[in-house]
Design a protein around this motif. Structure first.
Motif, PDB file in Angstrom:
ATOM      1  N   SER A 110     135.790  60.879 -36.680  1.00  0.00           N
ATOM      2  CA  SER A 110     135.539  59.522 -36.177  1.00  0.00           C
ATOM      3  C   SER A 110     135.877  58.534 -37.283  1.00  0.00           C
ATOM      4  CB  SER A 110     134.083  59.351 -35.730  1.00  0.00           C
ATOM      5  OG  SER A 110     133.195  59.504 -36.817  1.00  0.00           O
ATOM      6  N   TYR A 111     136.354  57.361 -36.884  1.00  0.00           N
ATOM      7  CA  TYR A 111     136.835  56.400 -37.879  1.00  0.00           C
ATOM      8  C   TYR A 111     137.016  55.031 -37.240  1.00  0.00           C
ATOM      9  CZ  TYR A 111     141.233  57.749 -35.588  1.00  0.00           C
ATOM     10  OH  TYR A 111     142.202  58.018 -34.649  1.00  0.00           O
ATOM     11  N   THR A 121     135.892  51.829 -32.853  1.00  0.00           N
ATOM     12  CA  THR A 121     135.632  53.210 -33.249  1.00  0.00           C
ATOM     13  C   THR A 121     136.532  54.134 -32.450  1.00  0.00           C
ATOM     14  OG1 THR A 121     133.320  52.634 -33.656  1.00  0.00           O
ATOM     15  CG2 THR A 121     133.850  54.984 -33.494  1.00  0.00           C
ATOM     16  N   ARG A 122     137.188  55.033 -33.161  1.00  0.00           N
ATOM     17  CA  ARG A 122     138.022  56.043 -32.522  1.00  0.00           C
ATOM     18  C   ARG A 122     137.539  57.442 -32.926  1.00  0.00           C
ATOM     19  NH1 ARG A 122     144.581  54.849 -32.835  1.00  0.00           N
ATOM     20  NH2 ARG A 122     144.723  53.619 -30.885  1.00  0.00           N
ATOM     21  N   VAL A 123     137.897  58.425 -32.087  1.00  0.00           N
ATOM     22  CA  VAL A 123     137.717  59.832 -32.424  1.00  0.00           C
ATOM     23  C   VAL A 123     139.043  60.534 -32.196  1.00  0.00           C
ATOM     24  CG1 VAL A 123     136.575  62.010 -31.826  1.00  0.00           C
ATOM     25  CG2 VAL A 123     135.254  59.880 -31.895  1.00  0.00           C
ATOM     26  N   GLY A 154     129.501  56.247 -35.152  1.00  0.00           N
ATOM     27  CA  GLY A 154     130.473  57.282 -35.473  1.00  0.00           C
ATOM     28  C   GLY A 154     129.912  58.676 -35.623  1.00  0.00           C
ATOM     29  N   MET A 156     128.640  62.315 -34.554  1.00  0.00           N
ATOM     30  CA  MET A 156     129.051  63.186 -33.456  1.00  0.00           C
ATOM     31  C   MET A 156     128.245  64.481 -33.506  1.00  0.00           C
ATOM     32  SD  MET A 156     133.224  62.801 -33.549  1.00  0.00           S
ATOM     33  CE  MET A 156     133.371  63.460 -35.228  1.00  0.00           C
ATOM     34  N   ILE A 166     129.250  61.224 -28.919  1.00  0.00           N
ATOM     35  CA  ILE A 166     129.807  60.264 -29.878  1.00  0.00           C
ATOM     36  C   ILE A 166     128.956  59.003 -29.837  1.00  0.00           C
ATOM     37  CG2 ILE A 166     131.824  58.879 -30.509  1.00  0.00           C
ATOM     38  CD1 ILE A 166     133.470  60.900 -28.740  1.00  0.00           C
TER      39      ILE A 166
END
Length: 373
Positions: A110-111, A121-123, A154, A156, A166
């Motif tokens: 995640s970032y 936020t993306r995974v 972020g 998980m 998430i």
């Protein structure tokens, strides 16, 4: 336990050597333990994962995925990390192994990510081949984007059915956490391909994002699975006060910002309510805030006295909190490492029976807790 005065005599909280730290012994009500320094000089380390071959992965918020191998930090980071942005609280955040990592070498990162529309936020899912990430694919992106650099969350975790949870923070825009059409401010449950899990609570609700599992969450930075029940436990930052521990349940509204045990940073109230019908109460909360980050149940053999206890790191209060749990509730709370003076970012249960800690600083460390004897 060493006092602040004793530590200062050893060279000061910020200046004592690694060898001195490794010899420090601490006490809890249940066990005496010492800290071993496994790695240091990491730039704001955020998360830790244990590979089957004994290697450890460490994320640095600055955007690097590092390897600890044979007790040493490998000089070069893992290549192939997806494009990300380092801004405010955002950067490279959590790393989580696929439940079948040993056979498929798949992991999740995640970032924070930026486009002209803002940050979010993306995974991403990737395969680890040697010291390189391959087949990197974005499987989740929280929308809409925003220009704030706060509350990316972020964290998980996987449940026993292989579903991925998430957390996404409210991005510092509190009212978003009550909007089911906005991905901010809740926990999302997806498959390893990023699809909503069949049976998610809002799949058939018009105007709601079908990946939502819970909402009304401010900024969850601790998430772990209960070793016996399989329930997902979380904790989240409150404002000034009101940090919460929750056992998350499908479709539940945890209330932020309609209810809270905290106040605004200005000192003014956010709401006059700590309870409302249809909104869950926390299992446990802190007031004043400790700024919790990282969380793990102790399940190892090195400290039988800690079996089943929940450990929570604290950033603001610079400590490790041990919580005894009985009948699904907190029955005792103890503060540890208060003399260490370190912001604890992550807490992990290691396969070696030790509790592992990350410290949040420009020269962050990886610690391993072992019995004093």
């Amino acid at each position: 336990m060493f006092t602040s005065k004793q530590l200062a005599m050893a060279g000061g909280l910020m200046l004592f050597s690694v060898s001195t730290l490794a010899d420090l012994t601490f006490s809890s009500d249940e066990a005496d333990f010492r800290l071993e320094v496994v790695a240091e000089d990491l730039e704001h380390p955020w998360s830790l994962a244990f590979l089957p071959n004994g290697d450890k992965l460490v994320t640095e918020r600055a955007g690097r995925l590092q390897i600890i191998r044979d007790g040493e930090l490998v000089p070069e980071p893992i290549s192939g990390v997806p494009d990300l942005v380092v801004s405010g609280q955002g950067g490279l955040l959590d790393v989580l192994l696929h439940p079948d990592f040993e056979s498929n070498q798949t992991l999740f990162l995640s970032y924070a990510h930026r486009t002209r529309e803002g940050m979010t936020t993306r995974v991403a899912r990737a395969r680890l081949e040697g010291d390189e990430l391959k087949e990197v694919e974005v499987i989740f992106e929280a929308l809409p984007r925003s220009n704030t650099s706060r509350h990316f969350a972020g964290r998980m975790e996987f449940d026993r059915d292989g579903n991925l949870y998430i957390s996404v923070g409210d991005r510092g825009e509190m009212d978003r956490a009550q909007d089911l059409g906005d991905d901010a401010g809740g926990v999302h449950r997806v498959t390893v391909n990023g699809e909503p899990v069949p049976g998610n609570p809002f799949v058939d609700q018009a105007g709601a994002e079908d990946t939502f599992f819970t909402y009304g969450n401010r900024n969850i930075q601790g998430m772990t699975i209960h070793p016996e029940t399989g329930e997902i436990w979380t904790h989240e930052h409150g404002p000034r006060g009101g940090d919460e521990i929750n056992i998350i349940s499908a479709g539940t509204n945890y209330g932020w910002p309609e209810i809270t045990y905290g106040i605004d940073y200005s000192g003014l109230p956010i709401t006059m309510h700590t309870k409302k019908e249809g909104m869950a109460q926390p299992l446990h909360y802190w007031d004043p805030s400790i700024a919790p980050s990282g969380m793990a149940f102790y399940t190892g053999d090195l400290f039988p006295e800690w079996q089943g206890d929940l450990f929570v790191g604290a950033l603001k209060m610079r400590k490790l909190v041990r919580l005894e749990i009985g009948d699904g509730d907190v029955t005792e709370e103890e503060d540890l490492l208060t003399d260490l003076g370190e912001r604890i970012r992550d807490v992990r249960m290691g396969p070696d029976g030790a509790l592992w800690l990350l410290t949040d600083s420009p020269r962050g460390k990886v610690y391993r807790t072992v019995p004093a004897n």
